[in-house]
Structure formats: structure tokens, C-alpha cells
Write an enzyme that holds these catalytic residues in place. Structure first.
Site, PDB file in Angstrom:
ATOM      1  N   LYS A   1      64.460  21.644  98.860  1.00 34.01           N
ATOM      2  CA  LYS A   1      65.854  22.370  98.576  1.00 34.01           C
ATOM      3  C   LYS A   1      67.058  21.178  98.254  1.00 34.01           C
ATOM      4  CE  LYS A   1      63.510  25.931 101.385  1.00 34.01           C
ATOM      5  NZ  LYS A   1      62.797  26.276 100.342  1.00 34.01           N
TER       6      LYS A   1
ATOM      7  N   HIS B   1      67.480  24.890 104.870  1.00 35.32           N
ATOM      8  CA  HIS B   1      68.502  25.469 103.799  1.00 35.32           C
ATOM      9  C   HIS B   1      69.802  24.569 104.128  1.00 35.32           C
ATOM     10  CE1 HIS B   1      66.277  28.306 101.492  1.00 35.32           C
ATOM     11  NE2 HIS B   1      65.741  28.505 102.586  1.00 35.32           N
TER      12      HIS B   1
ATOM     13  N   SER C   1      67.428  32.217 105.297  1.00 39.72           N
ATOM     14  CA  SER C   1      67.193  31.980 103.917  1.00 39.72           C
ATOM     15  C   SER C   1      67.597  33.104 102.833  1.00 39.72           C
ATOM     16  CB  SER C   1      65.547  31.516 103.655  1.00 39.72           C
ATOM     17  OG  SER C   1      65.091  32.692 104.248  1.00 39.72           O
TER      18      SER C   1
HETATM   19  C1  PLP Z   1      63.756  28.600 106.179  1.00 35.18           C
HETATM   20  C2  PLP Z   1      62.353  28.237 105.319  1.00 35.18           C
HETATM   21  N1  PLP Z   1      61.690  27.657 105.779  1.00 35.18           N
HETATM   22  C3  PLP Z   1      60.450  27.159 105.370  1.00 35.18           C
HETATM   23  C4  PLP Z   1      60.459  27.205 104.212  1.00 35.18           C
HETATM   24  C5  PLP Z   1      59.098  26.745 103.350  1.00 35.18           C
HETATM   25  O1  PLP Z   1      59.193  25.486 102.941  1.00 35.18           O
HETATM   26  P1  PLP Z   1      58.336  24.886 101.790  1.00 35.18           P
HETATM   27  O2  PLP Z   1      59.008  25.524 100.478  1.00 35.18           O
HETATM   28  O3  PLP Z   1      58.647  23.342 101.823  1.00 35.18           O
HETATM   29  O4  PLP Z   1      56.931  25.396 102.116  1.00 35.18           O
HETATM   30  C6  PLP Z   1      61.233  27.964 103.513  1.00 35.18           C
HETATM   31  C7  PLP Z   1      61.223  28.396 101.715  1.00 35.18           C
HETATM   32  O5  PLP Z   1      60.443  27.738 101.004  1.00 35.18           O
HETATM   33  C8  PLP Z   1      62.528  28.377 104.054  1.00 35.18           C
HETATM   34  O6  PLP Z   1      63.468  29.195 103.296  1.00 35.18           O
END
Ligand code: PLP
Length: 395
Positions: free
Chosen positions: A246, A214, A186
């Protein structure tokens, strides 16, 4: 007269922690957007060119998603009214799960309210204090927090060092083992060596989990993301987590897995069981998003995104900026110290370009950055404006 005890004030250690954050240029706060997600958005009374969101395909405001949301809300309501296992799981949730499973080639998909909860749910259901979890150093906080919640022994290997992952799995005995990685990282935007990691997990009888928050929607055949890049299937990646916040342009998340594993998670994943099911309106909008992502419109948007990524990288390299080895929509510019990242971000803001500085603890000390993100909706002209602003900011 009875004296009243004064209302407890905020403990001094709380105030000190905040003061320390401020001193170290690490204080975080929200900014208020006065308009929806789009390449040009309003903050306060000014318009900015945005290069920091995760709406990679520009779907957050897409008319087809809005239509899906309105129709679903009209038919099924705004709130689901209960958890999935009581009576909150309706026909829209069910068909979204089935369509996702079919798209990705998995037996079953389970919806979660957020990606954070999906990661906590899967990891804490599958491991406990007798187990070992091996993770990339740059994995998302929610994968690390899942490990903490489970009480399992957590070992982290250097970024993308699959040899180290192999060694750790070999050298540590445990009741059960798990290997978990981001698909696309990320903060760096690069892609994990999923083919190698999957073989290593298999060799050590470890469960393999990939968080492709992502990657999904952004690349791979039909937009299936990182598993598509390596032609991996359910057999090689038995647990695949994806988010809707996203590229999908909505919110929520899912886990794709086998029937047997889904049955297990339905019994034991507490963040699945003890929470209200996703809004039916969001499930409907996400169905519209999935159909767009799988179709020719999705292909066109991915082609535009790719072209924007190439345009940005070429221009940024010409300016001598330090980029990561990323070919995804996440294109960070590494600047080092936090104060520099803030200065850089402020210099861009003065020129009408918004790109948030990312600092520790989100990234390691000395690795502060501007996390530039690109969307299929950006035009080449807008990317030129960004590059021009960057060249002035570094001068
Ligand atoms: C790699 C990754 N996993 C999980 C999440 C969490 O997802 P959510 O925003 O749906 O809670 C994020 C970012 O928010 C992320 O960048």
C-alpha cells in the site's frame, strides 16, 4: 475400441454459485490496467482518473524505488531461490528487517511474502482449539481466516466497541486469549481505539495484535502509522503487522515484535516457514521506500495526502454524500444496495473517473459503497474533477 470417459465438466453447484453472484449484482472480475499505478491510468484504450488504489503516497512508480529494485536485482538477483530458513534470506532481507525494527522501535521484524500470509501465520501459530480470539466485526478477511485456520473460538464485537471486547474477554475462559484489530479499517477508513484495546488486552492477559496495513507510512511521526497516533510501543502492541503493497508502493509484509516472540514465530508460523522468501529486488525497493517514508520527502507526501483528504471531505459533504468518520486516505461513500453502488461506479466511469464498487461479502449487506481512496499524487484539480463527476452521478 476402448471408450474414453468424457472429461469431467464443471459441477453444477459451481455454475449455480456463480450465477447467483451475477443475479445479486455481486459478481466480481478483474479489470486489466494497461499502465502502472498513477492518478491517471489506462484501462482498455481509455485514460481514467483513478480513485481506488492503495498507493497512498504514490511510490509504486517512484524513481528511487525503481533504482533500488534495479540495483538489488543486479546484485542479488530476481528470485530469492529458497525459504528464509533454508538459504533464501539474504543481506537485503536482513537489513530491511533491521531498519524496520529501528524505525518502529521494536526488537525484531520478520518479513512475510504477503500481509494475508503474515496474519494467517501469526494467528495460527499462537492459538489453537483451546484458545479464544476476539476481533472487531470489520477486521480484514485475513485476520478472520487466521482465526479459522487456528481452530480457536472466534468471537467478534461490534465495530470499535471496546466495552464489548472487554466483556467477551472477561466472560470466556480459554487456555490463551488474543485480541486482534485492524489499525485503520480497510473498508471504512477509521482508526481503532488502540490505546483502550491495548489496556483491555493487558488486563485479561490476552495477546494484542494490530494490522496496520493502511496506516503505515500515511500518518504518525515519521510515518509510523496508527501506533504513532496513540504513542504506543512494543510493550503495548506486542504484535504489529504491516504491509508493503500500500503506502510503501512495493509488495510483501512484516511482523514487528519482541525477540522472544520472533523466535517462537520462526519455529511455528507455517506461512513464514514453508514459502519462498520475498524477491531480493522487492526487498531492495522496499528499503528505498522506507528511507523515503522516514525522511523529509515522506513528510511532504503525508502533508499533501492530508490536504487532499481535507479537500475531498469538504467537497463531498457539500454535495450531501454520506461519508464515514475517516480522516485517512480511505474515504468511502456509502450508498446501500449493491446495484446502486454499481450504477454509481458506472456513472463515474462514463465521465472518465474510476472508482470500484465494493459490495458484500467484502462489506455487510446494505453497506455497499464506493471506496474512494486518495493519494499524495492526486492534485486538487483532479479531486475537483472527481467531485464534479460525483455531483452528476447522484443527480
Ligand atoms: C487490513 C489489511 N490487512 C491485510 C491485507 C493483506 O495484505 P497483502 O495485500 O499484503 O496480502 C490487506 C489488504 O490487502 C488489508 O487491507
Amino acid at each position: 475400441m476402448k471408450s474414453h470417459k468424457s472429461i469431467a465438466s464443471v459441477p453444477s453447484w459451481v455454475l449455480e454459485s456463480v450465477a447467483q453472484r451475477k443475479q445479486g449484482n455481486l459478481f466480481r472480475q478483474t479489470m486489466v490496467m494497461e499502465s502502472g499505478q498513477a492518478p491517471i491510468a489506462k484501462v482498455g484504450d481509455k485514460q481514467y482518473l483513478m480513485f481506488c488504489g492503495n498507493d497512498y503516497l504514490g511510490l509504486a512508480n517512484h524513481p528511487k524505488l525503481l533504482k533500488g529494485l534495479k540495483q538489488s536485482a543486479a546484485e542479488y538477483g530476481v528470485g530469492s531461490g529458497a525459504s528464509h530458513l533454508v538459504n533464501g534470506h539474504n543481506r537485503l532481507h536482513q537489513s530491511l528487517e533491521e531498519e524496520l525494527a529501528q524505525w518502529l522501535g521494536y526488537e525484531r521484524v520478520m518479513l512475510f511474502s504477503t500481509g494475508y500470509m503474515a496474519n494467517l501465520g501469526v494467528i495460527s501459530a499462537l492459538t489453537d482449539k483451546n484458545d479464544l480470539i476476539v476481533q472487531d466485526k470489520l477486521n480484514h478477511a485475513s485476520l478472520l481466516d487466521g482465526a479459522k485456520l487456528s481452530g480457536a473460538k472466534l468471537k467478534r464485537y461490534l465495530h470499535k466497541d471496546s466495552e464489548a471486547a472487554n466483556r467477551i474477554l472477561q466472560q470466556n475462559q480459554a487456555q490463551h486469549k488474543m485480541l486482534a484489530t485492524d489499525g485503520v479499517f480497510s473498508m471504512d477508513g477509521d482508526i481503532a481505539p488502540l490505546d483502550v484495546l491495548s489496556s483491555i488486552a493487558n488486563e485479561h492477559d490476552a495477546l494484542f495484535m494490530v494490522d496496520d496495513a493502511h496506516g503505515l507510512g500515511c500518518f504518525g511521526e515519521n510515518g509510523v502509522g496508527s501506533i504513532g497516533t496513540y504513542h504506543l510501543t512494543q510493550a503495548q502492541v506486542p504484535l504489529l503487522m504491516g504491509t508493503f503493497g500500500k503506502a510503501f508502493g512495493t509488495s510483501g509484509a512484516f511482523v514487528a515484535t519482541s525477540n522472544d516472540m520472533a523466535d517462537f514465530l520462526t519455529q511455528f508460523a507455517r506461512p513464514y516457514i514453508y514459502t519462498t522468501a520475498m524477491s531480493p529486488a522487492i526487498a531492495g525497493a522496499t528499503k528505498a521506500s522506507l528511507s523515503l517514508i522516514r525522511g523529509s520527502e515522506g513528510e511532504d507526501l503525508r502533508a499533501k495526502l492530508d490536504s487532499n483528504i481535507a479537500t475531498f471531505r469538504t467537497g463531498a459533504k457539500q454535495l450531501g454524500l454520506t461519508l464515514t468518520n475517516s480522516r485517512t486516505a480511505i474515504q468511502p461513500i456509502l450508498v446501500g444496495e449493491s446495484h446502486k453502488a454499481i450504477q454509481f461506479s458506472e456513472a463515474l466511469k462514463k465521465q472518465g473517473v474510476w472508482c470500484t464498487a465494493i459490495r458484500p461479502p467484502t462489506v455487510a449487506n446494505g453497506r455497499a459503497r464506493l471506496r474512494v481512496t486518495l493519494s499524495a499524487q492526486h492534485t486538487h484539480q483532479q479531486i475537483d474533477v472527481l467531485l464534479q463527476a460525483l455531483s452528476i452521478a447522484i443527480a
